[in-house]
Each structure stands twice: as structure tokens, then as C-alpha cells.
Design a protein around this motif. Structure first.
Motif, PDB file in Angstrom:
ATOM      1  N   LYS A   1      59.345 -46.875   3.513  1.00  0.00           N
ATOM      2  CA  LYS A   1      58.244 -46.829   3.382  1.00  0.00           C
ATOM      3  C   LYS A   1      58.192 -48.654   4.304  1.00  0.00           C
ATOM      4  O   LYS A   1      59.212 -49.448   3.288  1.00  0.00           O
ATOM      5  N   THR A   2      56.936 -48.122   4.218  1.00  0.00           N
ATOM      6  CA  THR A   2      56.053 -49.585   4.697  1.00  0.00           C
ATOM      7  C   THR A   2      55.479 -50.194   3.730  1.00  0.00           C
ATOM      8  O   THR A   2      53.962 -49.476   4.951  1.00  0.00           O
ATOM      9  N   LEU A   3      55.193 -50.866   3.435  1.00  0.00           N
ATOM     10  CA  LEU A   3      53.839 -51.561   2.538  1.00  0.00           C
ATOM     11  C   LEU A   3      53.057 -52.983   2.688  1.00  0.00           C
ATOM     12  O   LEU A   3      54.177 -53.777   3.267  1.00  0.00           O
ATOM     13  N   ILE A   4      52.424 -52.984   3.738  1.00  0.00           N
ATOM     14  CA  ILE A   4      51.520 -53.799   4.268  1.00  0.00           C
ATOM     15  C   ILE A   4      50.131 -54.367   3.360  1.00  0.00           C
ATOM     16  O   ILE A   4      49.715 -53.639   2.972  1.00  0.00           O
ATOM     17  N   LEU A   5      50.477 -55.531   2.289  1.00  0.00           N
ATOM     18  CA  LEU A   5      49.946 -56.154   1.575  1.00  0.00           C
ATOM     19  C   LEU A   5      48.600 -57.529   2.679  1.00  0.00           C
ATOM     20  O   LEU A   5      49.252 -58.105   2.984  1.00  0.00           O
ATOM     21  N   THR A   6      47.127 -57.168   2.737  1.00  0.00           N
ATOM     22  CA  THR A   6      46.751 -58.128   3.163  1.00  0.00           C
ATOM     23  C   THR A   6      45.691 -58.904   2.778  1.00  0.00           C
ATOM     24  O   THR A   6      45.062 -57.871   1.782  1.00  0.00           O
ATOM     25  N   GLY A   7      45.070 -59.650   3.192  1.00  0.00           N
ATOM     26  CA  GLY A   7      44.341 -60.611   2.214  1.00  0.00           C
ATOM     27  C   GLY A   7      42.934 -61.082   2.587  1.00  0.00           C
ATOM     28  O   GLY A   7      42.365 -62.045   2.499  1.00  0.00           O
ATOM     29  N   SER A   8      42.753 -60.629   3.847  1.00  0.00           N
ATOM     30  CA  SER A   8      41.359 -60.816   4.968  1.00  0.00           C
ATOM     31  C   SER A   8      40.089 -60.091   4.458  1.00  0.00           C
ATOM     32  O   SER A   8      39.739 -58.929   3.960  1.00  0.00           O
ATOM     33  N   PRO A   9      39.182 -60.833   3.821  1.00  0.00           N
ATOM     34  CA  PRO A   9      37.529 -59.878   3.424  1.00  0.00           C
ATOM     35  C   PRO A   9      36.616 -59.615   4.877  1.00  0.00           C
ATOM     36  O   PRO A   9      36.729 -58.039   4.683  1.00  0.00           O
ATOM     37  N   ARG A  10      37.358 -59.171   6.051  1.00  0.00           N
ATOM     38  CA  ARG A  10      37.007 -59.247   7.276  1.00  0.00           C
ATOM     39  C   ARG A  10      38.167 -57.786   7.704  1.00  0.00           C
ATOM     40  O   ARG A  10      38.738 -58.373   8.519  1.00  0.00           O
ATOM     41  N   LYS A  11      37.262 -56.623   7.937  1.00  0.00           N
ATOM     42  CA  LYS A  11      37.411 -55.661   7.739  1.00  0.00           C
ATOM     43  C   LYS A  11      37.867 -55.397   9.388  1.00  0.00           C
ATOM     44  O   LYS A  11      38.952 -54.701   9.492  1.00  0.00           O
ATOM     45  N   LYS A  12      37.492 -55.801  10.179  1.00  0.00           N
ATOM     46  CA  LYS A  12      37.787 -55.665  11.467  1.00  0.00           C
ATOM     47  C   LYS A  12      38.037 -56.676  11.737  1.00  0.00           C
ATOM     48  O   LYS A  12      38.024 -56.997  13.220  1.00  0.00           O
ATOM     49  N   GLY A  13      38.480 -57.783  11.123  1.00  0.00           N
ATOM     50  CA  GLY A  13      38.583 -59.180  11.970  1.00  0.00           C
ATOM     51  C   GLY A  13      40.183 -59.375  12.374  1.00  0.00           C
ATOM     52  O   GLY A  13      40.960 -58.234  12.815  1.00  0.00           O
ATOM     53  N   HIS A  14      41.053 -60.589  12.676  1.00  0.00           N
ATOM     54  CA  HIS A  14      41.867 -60.731  13.525  1.00  0.00           C
ATOM     55  C   HIS A  14      43.488 -60.217  12.252  1.00  0.00           C
ATOM     56  O   HIS A  14      43.982 -59.686  13.256  1.00  0.00           O
ATOM     57  N   THR A  15      43.396 -60.956  11.138  1.00  0.00           N
ATOM     58  CA  THR A  15      44.447 -59.829  10.440  1.00  0.00           C
ATOM     59  C   THR A  15      44.840 -58.492  10.248  1.00  0.00           C
ATOM     60  O   THR A  15      45.562 -57.695  10.552  1.00  0.00           O
ATOM     61  N   ALA A  16      43.449 -58.000  10.589  1.00  0.00           N
ATOM     62  CA  ALA A  16      43.589 -56.552  10.314  1.00  0.00           C
ATOM     63  C   ALA A  16      43.620 -55.640  11.435  1.00  0.00           C
ATOM     64  O   ALA A  16      45.019 -55.033  12.007  1.00  0.00           O
ATOM     65  N   GLU A  17      43.132 -57.132  13.290  1.00  0.00           N
ATOM     66  CA  GLU A  17      44.136 -56.496  14.363  1.00  0.00           C
ATOM     67  C   GLU A  17      45.686 -56.690  14.159  1.00  0.00           C
ATOM     68  O   GLU A  17      46.136 -55.656  14.882  1.00  0.00           O
ATOM     69  N   LEU A  18      45.900 -57.087  14.093  1.00  0.00           N
ATOM     70  CA  LEU A  18      47.552 -57.796  13.901  1.00  0.00           C
ATOM     71  C   LEU A  18      47.993 -56.799  13.181  1.00  0.00           C
ATOM     72  O   LEU A  18      49.646 -56.576  13.290  1.00  0.00           O
ATOM     73  N   THR A  19      47.701 -56.695  12.425  1.00  0.00           N
ATOM     74  CA  THR A  19      48.194 -55.383  10.856  1.00  0.00           C
ATOM     75  C   THR A  19      48.635 -54.621  11.784  1.00  0.00           C
ATOM     76  O   THR A  19      49.624 -53.497  11.428  1.00  0.00           O
ATOM     77  N   ALA A  20      47.586 -53.652  12.135  1.00  0.00           N
ATOM     78  CA  ALA A  20      47.083 -52.595  12.871  1.00  0.00           C
ATOM     79  C   ALA A  20      48.375 -52.468  14.218  1.00  0.00           C
ATOM     80  O   ALA A  20      49.014 -51.108  14.668  1.00  0.00           O
ATOM     81  N   TYR A  21      48.393 -53.252  14.819  1.00  0.00           N
ATOM     82  CA  TYR A  21      49.056 -53.494  16.251  1.00  0.00           C
ATOM     83  C   TYR A  21      50.720 -53.003  15.695  1.00  0.00           C
ATOM     84  O   TYR A  21      51.511 -52.776  15.979  1.00  0.00           O
ATOM     85  N   LEU A  22      50.677 -54.249  14.770  1.00  0.00           N
ATOM     86  CA  LEU A  22      52.289 -53.759  13.825  1.00  0.00           C
ATOM     87  C   LEU A  22      52.412 -52.679  13.501  1.00  0.00           C
ATOM     88  O   LEU A  22      53.333 -51.067  14.270  1.00  0.00           O
ATOM     89  N   ALA A  23      51.537 -52.309  12.342  1.00  0.00           N
ATOM     90  CA  ALA A  23      51.797 -50.593  11.804  1.00  0.00           C
ATOM     91  C   ALA A  23      51.959 -49.885  12.947  1.00  0.00           C
ATOM     92  O   ALA A  23      53.140 -49.074  12.574  1.00  0.00           O
ATOM     93  N   ASP A  24      50.936 -49.889  14.085  1.00  0.00           N
ATOM     94  CA  ASP A  24      51.803 -49.193  15.119  1.00  0.00           C
ATOM     95  C   ASP A  24      52.163 -48.569  15.829  1.00  0.00           C
ATOM     96  O   ASP A  24      53.249 -47.924  16.305  1.00  0.00           O
ATOM     97  N   ARG A  25      53.995 -49.756  15.551  1.00  0.00           N
ATOM     98  CA  ARG A  25      54.733 -49.506  15.709  1.00  0.00           C
ATOM     99  C   ARG A  25      55.795 -49.301  15.205  1.00  0.00           C
ATOM    100  O   ARG A  25      57.610 -49.487  15.213  1.00  0.00           O
ATOM    101  N   LEU A  26      55.574 -49.115  13.841  1.00  0.00           N
ATOM    102  CA  LEU A  26      56.843 -49.142  12.700  1.00  0.00           C
ATOM    103  C   LEU A  26      57.290 -47.752  12.525  1.00  0.00           C
ATOM    104  O   LEU A  26      56.090 -46.614  13.011  1.00  0.00           O
TER     105      LEU A  26
END
Ligand SMILES: Cc1cc2nc3c(=O)[nH]c(=O)nc-3n(C[C@H](O)[C@H](O)[C@H](O)COP(=O)(O)O)c2cc1C
Length: 183
Positions: free
Chosen positions: A2-27
Motif C-alpha cells: 500500500k502506498t499513501l501519497i500525501l499532497t499539498g497543492s490547492p491546484r487540483k489539476k496543477g503540476h504537483t497533481a500531474e507529477l503525483t499521477a505520473y508516479l502513481a500510474d507506475r506504482l
């Protein structure tokens, strides 16, 4: 796993969300992405020192559910934009409640690093030497308190002008982090 990713950007479609989704897709295994932005339902740490003598937090609020998720996770990843050289205040207010894990030092029951962790950070300014230092230090310290060995720090500066699709170097670092977390 189980991987828990805790994110902190107010921009739901921002860069942090994009990098997070890219990593999550590969886990491999189960991945949960949980936003800690603007959690007005979670009280900031009061430094009441209850956790100096108890392995829990005295404040009964939705943070208790996040403690449970953290305790259950095999891997923990922090992802955030840098705001004035550190993580956004709204995320920091929640993560200050990790004091209960730090307090293991006082209680004398600090865990060994028996799980894995990772860090993702985005900054709008062009890349510079200390752009991410403050935020990296904050997240690395927290991963240590959670008993998670940091397997990699992925940073992307220059996000005011470019995104992940223009940054094969950042994509490669995310691929490498995923492979270390999966390995
Ligand atoms: C309050 C505030 C402070 C910021 N401080 C920094 C900074 O210190 N260094 C930097 O490189 N970018 C800084 N930025 C820019 C953000 O890091 C950038 O917009 C980032 O892409 C936001 O990530 P997101 O798209 O995931 O929200 C700041 C932005 C805001 C709103």
C-alpha cells in the motif's frame, strides 16, 4: 503493498497533481492519493505534550483517520509545490500533527526504517541551488519520524513556464523513484 501519497497543492489539476499521477500510474499495488490542502477540519498541533507519554494524539478529529492510514501504509510519498522555499502552510499545519511520531524520541520507542518513502516537489521559479532545500529537509525529517527510508527526491523547477510533458529528465527521475519503490 500500500502506498499513501500525501499532497499539498490547492491546484487540483496543477503540476504537483500531474507529477503525483505520473508516479502513481507506475506504482505496483494499492495507491491512495490524499490531499492535505485546506483541511479546516484538522486542528493544528497544540504542543500539549500528550504524545510525550502516549503513543497517540489527544486531539480527536479527522487526523485520527490519517494516522491510521499512515500506520497501515507500506510506503509514504509526500508531494507539494514550494511556497517561499518550503511546503504550503495549509499542508504544514496538518503535518505538524506528525509530532506524535517525532515524540517517539522522548518516549523511547522510535521505529527502525522498515518502510519506504519518496518526495516530489515543484517550484515555479527557474531551478536554483536552494530552491527546494527547505521543503526537502521538512519532508525528509518527517519520513524519518514515520520510519520510512527516503528512496528518492524528485524536483521540478520552472513550472511557471513548462510542465511535465516538456521535462523528460523529470519523467526519468519519477520512473526511477517508481522502480525503487516497486523493487
Ligand atoms: C505563495 C506562493 C509562494 C511561492 N513560492 C515559491 C518559491 O519559493 N519558489 C518557487 O520556485 N516557486 C514558488 N511558487 C510557485 C509555485 O511553486 C508554482 O506555482 C507551482 O507550480 C505550484 O504547484 P502546483 O501547480 O502543483 O500548485 C510560489 C507560489 C505561491 C502561490
Amino acid at each position: 503493498m500500500k502506498t499513501l501519497i500525501l499532497t499539498g497543492s490547492p491546484r487540483k489539476k496543477g503540476h504537483t497533481a500531474e507529477l503525483t499521477a505520473y508516479l502513481a500510474d507506475r506504482l505496483e499495488g494499492e495507491v491512495e492519493i490524499l490531499s492535505l490542502d485546506n483541511r479546516k477540519d484538522i486542528t493544528p498541533c497544540r504542543d500539549c505534550r500528550y504524545c510525550f507519554t502516549h503513543k497517540s494524539c489527544s486531539i480527536q478529529d479527522p487526523m485520527q483517520e490519517i494516522y491510521h492510514k499512515l500506520d497501515e501504509a507500506d510506503q509514504i510519498v509526500f508531494a507539494a509545490p514550494v511556497y517561499f522555499y518550503n511546503i504550503p502552510g495549509s499542508m504544514k499545519a496538518v503535518l505538524d500533527r506528525l509530532q506524535v511520531y517525532w515524540a517517539a524520541v522522548v518516549r523511547g520507542d522510535r521505529p527502525s526504517e522498515n518502510r519506504k518513502g519518496g518526495i516530489i516537489l515543484v517550484g515555479g521559479a527557474p531551478e536554483s541551488v536552494h530552491q527546494f532545500s527547505g521543503a526537502v529537509q521538512t519532508f525528509q525529517y518527517m519520513l524519518g519520524d514515520l520510519g520510512a527510508k527516503c528512496e528518492g527526491v524528485v524536483t521540478m523547477g520552472g513550472s511557471d513556464r513548462t510542465g511535465l510533458c516538456d521535462r523528460p529528465d523529470v519523467q526519468k527521475k519519477l520512473d526511477e523513484l517508481a522502480s525503487r519503490l516497486n523493487g
